[in-house]
Design a protein around this motif. Structure first.
Motif, mmCIF file in Angstrom:
data_model
loop_
_atom_site.group_PDB
_atom_site.id
_atom_site.type_symbol
_atom_site.label_atom_id
_atom_site.label_comp_id
_atom_site.label_asym_id
_atom_site.label_seq_id
_atom_site.Cartn_x
_atom_site.Cartn_y
_atom_site.Cartn_z
ATOM 1 N N GLU A 127 -122.308 -0.823 84.455
ATOM 2 C CA GLU A 127 -122.770 -1.331 83.154
ATOM 3 C C GLU A 127 -121.891 -0.730 82.080
ATOM 4 O OE1 GLU A 127 -126.943 -0.996 82.200
ATOM 5 O OE2 GLU A 127 -126.672 -2.076 80.302
ATOM 6 N N VAL A 128 -121.374 -1.617 81.191
ATOM 7 C CA VAL A 128 -120.382 -1.176 80.209
ATOM 8 C C VAL A 128 -120.781 -1.631 78.807
ATOM 9 C CG1 VAL A 128 -118.495 -0.967 81.854
ATOM 10 C CG2 VAL A 128 -118.959 -3.199 80.773
ATOM 11 N N GLN A 129 -119.919 -1.265 77.829
ATOM 12 C CA GLN A 129 -120.350 -1.292 76.443
ATOM 13 C C GLN A 129 -120.059 -2.608 75.718
ATOM 14 O OE1 GLN A 129 -118.027 0.747 77.839
ATOM 15 N NE2 GLN A 129 -118.421 2.901 77.354
ATOM 16 N N SER A 130 -119.060 -3.377 76.162
ATOM 17 C CA SER A 130 -118.656 -4.514 75.329
ATOM 18 C C SER A 130 -117.948 -5.561 76.176
ATOM 19 C CB SER A 130 -117.700 -4.017 74.227
ATOM 20 O OG SER A 130 -117.399 -5.068 73.320
ATOM 21 N N CYS A 131 -118.016 -6.801 75.716
ATOM 22 C CA CYS A 131 -117.316 -7.899 76.402
ATOM 23 C C CYS A 131 -117.047 -8.996 75.369
ATOM 24 C CB CYS A 131 -118.147 -8.433 77.565
ATOM 25 S SG CYS A 131 -117.294 -9.734 78.501
ATOM 26 N N GLY A 132 -115.789 -9.129 74.987
ATOM 27 C CA GLY A 132 -115.445 -10.054 73.905
ATOM 28 C C GLY A 132 -115.638 -11.514 74.289
ATOM 29 N N ASN A 133 -115.180 -11.891 75.479
ATOM 30 C CA ASN A 133 -115.326 -13.300 75.879
ATOM 31 C C ASN A 133 -116.806 -13.664 76.029
ATOM 32 O OD1 ASN A 133 -112.569 -14.055 75.974
ATOM 33 N ND2 ASN A 133 -112.340 -13.018 77.945
ATOM 34 N N ALA A 134 -117.597 -12.715 76.540
ATOM 35 C CA ALA A 134 -119.031 -13.000 76.688
ATOM 36 C C ALA A 134 -119.706 -13.102 75.320
ATOM 37 C CB ALA A 134 -119.706 -11.912 77.523
ATOM 38 N N ALA A 135 -119.189 -12.378 74.328
ATOM 39 C CA ALA A 135 -119.774 -12.467 72.979
ATOM 40 C C ALA A 135 -119.657 -13.894 72.440
ATOM 41 C CB ALA A 135 -119.073 -11.478 72.041
ATOM 42 N N ARG A 136 -118.521 -14.547 72.734
ATOM 43 C CA ARG A 136 -118.353 -15.938 72.298
ATOM 44 C C ARG A 136 -119.282 -16.856 73.098
ATOM 45 N NH1 ARG A 136 -113.257 -14.679 73.322
ATOM 46 N NH2 ARG A 136 -112.972 -16.508 74.672
ATOM 47 N N ALA A 137 -119.453 -16.555 74.391
ATOM 48 C CA ALA A 137 -120.362 -17.368 75.205
ATOM 49 C C ALA A 137 -121.793 -17.231 74.693
ATOM 50 C CB ALA A 137 -120.265 -16.922 76.673
ATOM 51 N N VAL A 138 -122.169 -16.014 74.301
ATOM 52 C CA VAL A 138 -123.523 -15.779 73.769
ATOM 53 C C VAL A 138 -123.728 -16.552 72.471
ATOM 54 C CG1 VAL A 138 -124.900 -13.982 72.637
ATOM 55 C CG2 VAL A 138 -123.961 -13.581 74.916
ATOM 56 N N ALA A 139 -122.673 -16.604 71.644
ATOM 57 C CA ALA A 139 -122.770 -17.375 70.380
ATOM 58 C C ALA A 139 -123.088 -18.835 70.679
ATOM 59 C CB ALA A 139 -121.465 -17.266 69.603
ATOM 60 N N MET B 239 -127.327 -7.552 74.124
ATOM 61 C CA MET B 239 -126.505 -8.066 75.228
ATOM 62 C C MET B 239 -126.090 -6.878 76.099
ATOM 63 S SD MET B 239 -122.882 -10.185 75.269
ATOM 64 C CE MET B 239 -121.844 -9.080 74.336
ATOM 65 N N ARG B 240 -126.467 -6.937 77.374
ATOM 66 C CA ARG B 240 -126.018 -5.908 78.324
ATOM 67 C C ARG B 240 -124.978 -6.528 79.249
ATOM 68 N NH1 ARG B 240 -131.226 -3.389 81.045
ATOM 69 N NH2 ARG B 240 -129.658 -2.010 81.990
ATOM 70 N N ILE B 241 -123.987 -5.742 79.642
ATOM 71 C CA ILE B 241 -122.817 -6.244 80.361
ATOM 72 C C ILE B 241 -122.646 -5.457 81.657
ATOM 73 C CG2 ILE B 241 -120.302 -6.509 80.268
ATOM 74 C CD1 ILE B 241 -121.477 -6.004 76.949
ATOM 75 N N PHE B 242 -122.574 -6.153 82.777
ATOM 76 C CA PHE B 242 -122.335 -5.504 84.070
ATOM 77 C C PHE B 242 -121.059 -6.102 84.680
ATOM 78 C CE2 PHE B 242 -126.517 -3.470 84.691
ATOM 79 C CZ PHE B 242 -127.299 -4.161 83.771
ATOM 80 N N ASN B 243 -120.090 -5.227 85.003
ATOM 81 C CA ASN B 243 -118.896 -5.690 85.716
ATOM 82 C C ASN B 243 -119.260 -6.110 87.136
ATOM 83 O OD1 ASN B 243 -116.771 -5.268 83.771
ATOM 84 N ND2 ASN B 243 -117.009 -3.061 84.091
ATOM 85 N N SER B 244 -118.318 -6.795 87.788
ATOM 86 C CA SER B 244 -118.609 -7.294 89.144
ATOM 87 C C SER B 244 -118.766 -6.147 90.149
ATOM 88 C CB SER B 244 -117.509 -8.254 89.613
ATOM 89 O OG SER B 244 -116.250 -7.626 89.571
#
Ligand SMILES: N[C@H](CCC[C@H](N)C(=O)O)C(=O)O
Length: 276
Positions: free
Chosen positions: A74-86, A65-70
């Protein structure tokens, strides 16, 4: 090229999800992510999430999972997105991120995520110089008061956590950008302002590279860990964000368990060339 996406959110922290695990997409750069994230000329989101096959660096991971802020960073982690990915993936998975491998498990209307172990050393946050990260000898004034002696925690990404009397009394939109970009934080920082009431936490977050969001999963993790370390609350703790509540569990020496909702808002597609 026509590219499908899924629009999702965790407590109103919203994402455009691109799934490149079984298809090849052109490279997602910062400018492309920022164009897609723009709420007037793009699809609009707090973060763009790109799923890819796991890299050789994470042999035990099911995918990456790669994460890009608006703002395109590009950053290292996103907790809410981790739940969305699940929710999107639909079963337990080990997910490679730049902040380490996390473990996601779909739960009723959301997910449980093992976010890994927090780090507290000043150079793990990172800070520009050595400092006690449990209660930093610094302060920031704002109209009506001063926030001081925050904690700093890295939960895959960097967070500074201020404990105040009333989290909603702080003009976070004014003081957040100054702290986010202070020279003390060479990689910038996510700014958390929290208050404690009846053993629970109330939290607002100015997110690095995005600004005020309705919720921040890693912010909830960092704030809960900092509050438990200070003896302000006990684990597990409920964290109330503007968009809703998360449950965070952590014991000294262990990993952080985050539980909370995730939802799909809609699906769609766009022409890649319109944003590249
Ligand atoms: N702004 C964060 C990334 C998104 C984190 C947040 N949306 C979450 O749910 O953890 C950073 O620059 O580290």
């Amino acid at each position: 090229m026509r590219v499908p996406f899924t629009k999702m959110h965790g407590l109103g922290n919203d994402f455009v999800m691109l799934d490149a695990r079984e298809r090849t997409l052109p490279p997602v750069t910062g400018p492309v992510a920022a164009a897609l994230a723009d709420r007037r000329t793009g699809i609009g989101c707090d973060q763009l999430i790109l799923l890819q096959p796991a890299s050789a660096d994470a042999p035990g991971a099911d995918f990456r999972m790669r994460i890009f802020n608006s703002d395109g960073s590009e950053v290292q982690s996103c907790g809410n997105a981790a739940r969305a990915v699940a929710l999107l993936h639909g079963s337990d998975a080990a997910v490679e991120t730049a902040g380490g491998t996390i473990r996601v498990s779909p739960r009723d209307a959301g997910a449980e995520v093992d976010m890994g172990a927090p780090r507290f050393d000043w150079d793990d946050i990172p800070l520009a110089y050595a400092m006690d990260t449990a209660a930093m000898p610094v302060g920031w004034p704002y109209a009506g008061g001063t926030m001081h002696n925050p904690a700093a925690v890295n939960v895959g990404n960097p967070h500074v956590v201020f404990f105040v009397e009333d989290a909603y009394a702080v003009p976070l939109a004014e003081v957040g950008p100054d702290i986010e970009t202070d020279a003390l934080f060479p990689e910038r920082i996510n700014v958390n302002v929290a208050s404690v009431s009846s053993g629970e936490l109330t939290l607002r977050v100015w997110e690095r590279g995005t600004g005020l969001t309705r919720a921040c999963g890693t912010g909830a993790c960092a704030t809960a860990v900092a509050a438990i370390r200070r003896g302000l609350v006990q684990s597990p703790v409920t964290v109330h964000l503007p968009g809703g509540a998360l449950t965070i569990a952590w014991q000294q020496g262990g990993t952080i368990m985050m539980t909370g909702p995730a939802q799909t808002a809609f699906t769609g597609s766009f022409e890649w060339e319109d944003f590249a």
